[in-house]
Scaffold this active site. Structure first.
Site, short mmCIF file in Angstrom:
data_model
loop_
_atom_site.label_atom_id
_atom_site.label_comp_id
_atom_site.label_asym_id
_atom_site.label_seq_id
_atom_site.Cartn_x
_atom_site.Cartn_y
_atom_site.Cartn_z
N HIS A 117 0.47 10.92 -1.87
CA HIS A 117 -0.78 10.74 -1.14
C HIS A 117 -1.15 11.99 -0.36
O HIS A 117 -2.23 12.54 -0.53
CB HIS A 117 -0.69 9.54 -0.20
N ASP B 256 -0.16 6.05 -5.53
CA ASP B 256 -1.08 7.18 -5.67
C ASP B 256 -0.64 8.08 -6.81
O ASP B 256 0.56 8.31 -6.98
CB ASP B 256 -1.11 8.00 -4.37
N GLU C 213 0.49 -0.65 -4.81
CA GLU C 213 -0.47 0.41 -5.09
C GLU C 213 0.25 1.74 -4.97
O GLU C 213 0.99 1.97 -4.02
CB GLU C 213 -1.62 0.34 -4.08
N ASP D 85 -3.77 4.37 -7.89
CA ASP D 85 -4.88 4.98 -7.17
C ASP D 85 -4.97 6.43 -7.65
O ASP D 85 -4.20 7.29 -7.23
CB ASP D 85 -4.59 4.91 -5.66
N HIS E 20 0.82 -1.21 0.00
CA HIS E 20 0.00 0.00 0.00
C HIS E 20 0.86 1.27 0.00
O HIS E 20 1.84 1.36 0.72
CB HIS E 20 -0.89 -0.02 1.26
#
Length: 273
Positions: free
Chosen positions: A41, A27, A25, A85, A5
């Protein structure tokens, strides 16, 4: 799929893969003109994590390409799936298509190397807002116009807003998507969330009539939550601690039931027991 993440700095790619992740993942923030700008993020983010790591998006793509190109000195053979994301909340709804076009051009140039032995990982475009479904068509049309429709075989989709499953299905219909669909469900690790919608998504996936091919749950950092997610039948778990998930997968109850996905496992084909 063990999904690391918030991997937003290039050095974190190795860090998470070495802990056991086969997926990351990342951003993606956009500027006012809908250009993908940074892998960032920002605050707030998950408890226990630094929210402020970042790279320029194109630089991150080049680092990611190195990590996913066989023969490269930085190659990580286990890294097979990347979820972008897409932080489209900063955009107006009418910029979604433009964001998709620009995303496609950036990926084509800096990740896929214009179709010439670029990175091999599968890519999931994760969109937080159902109203931004035109991003998908902007993206797919651009890859076709640029002469690389074959790269769409490497691309899948996710709406990450925890919307009702029926509403998500309608958005995909509008976007012209059938297949390559991951359905996410979850919440920041600072809060608790039950598994009822995950179970709905798994039921849709397994019905043979639904739109979902794969289901992932986020953000899972504890062993008990990992077991609950595996028991619910998810395909992926997004985590800040890949080693925790790997440990649980090796427990007696799971080691003969689940295994880490490899490059040969299609992320678009629903697994049939």
């Amino acid at each position: 799929w063990i999904m690391g993440h918030m991997v937003n700095a290039i050095y974190q790619i190795d860090e998470f893969v070495n802990l056991g992740a086969n997926s990351i993942e990342t951003d993606v923030s956009f500027d006012d003109n809908a250009n993908p700008e940074y892998t960032y993020h920002g605050i707030p983010c998950d408890c226990g994590r630094s929210c402020l790591k970042w790279e320029n998006y194109n630089d991150f793509l080049k680092g990611l390409r190195s990590a996913t190109t066989p023969g490269n000195s930085k190659y990580q053979s286990k890294l097979i799936l990347v979820v972008f994301d897409l932080k489209t909340g900063s955009l107006y709804d009418n910029q979604a298509s433009e964001a998709g076009k620009k995303l496609a051009k950036n990926l084509l140039k800096h990740y896929w190397n214009n179709g010439n032995n670029g990175g091999r990982a599968y890519i999931v475009l994760s969109i937080p807002d159902l109203n931004h479904y035109p991003l998908i068509k902007g993206f797919t049309d651009t890859l076709k116009q640029e002469g690389h429709p074959e790269l769409l075989e490497k691309v899948g989709y996710d709406f990450s807003g925890n919307d009702a499953i029926g509403d998500v299905a309608k958005a995909y219909k509008k976007a012209g998507v059938s297949g390559h669909v991951w359905q996410s469900d979850g919440i920041t690790n600072c809060l608790l969330r039950g598994l009822s919608r995950v179970k709905d998504a798994v039921a849709n996936r397994d019905s043979g009539k639904g739109y979902i091919n794969k289901v992932y749950y986020w953000t899972v950092d504890k062993r008990a939550t990992t077991r609950d997610a595996l028991d619910a039948g998810v395909d992926g778990v997004m985590t800040n601690y890949p080693d925790v998930i790997a440990d649980v997968m090796n427990e007696a109850a799971y080691k003969n039931k689940v295994r880490l996905a490899t490059y040969e496992d299609s992320p678009w084909v629903t697994f049939r027991k």
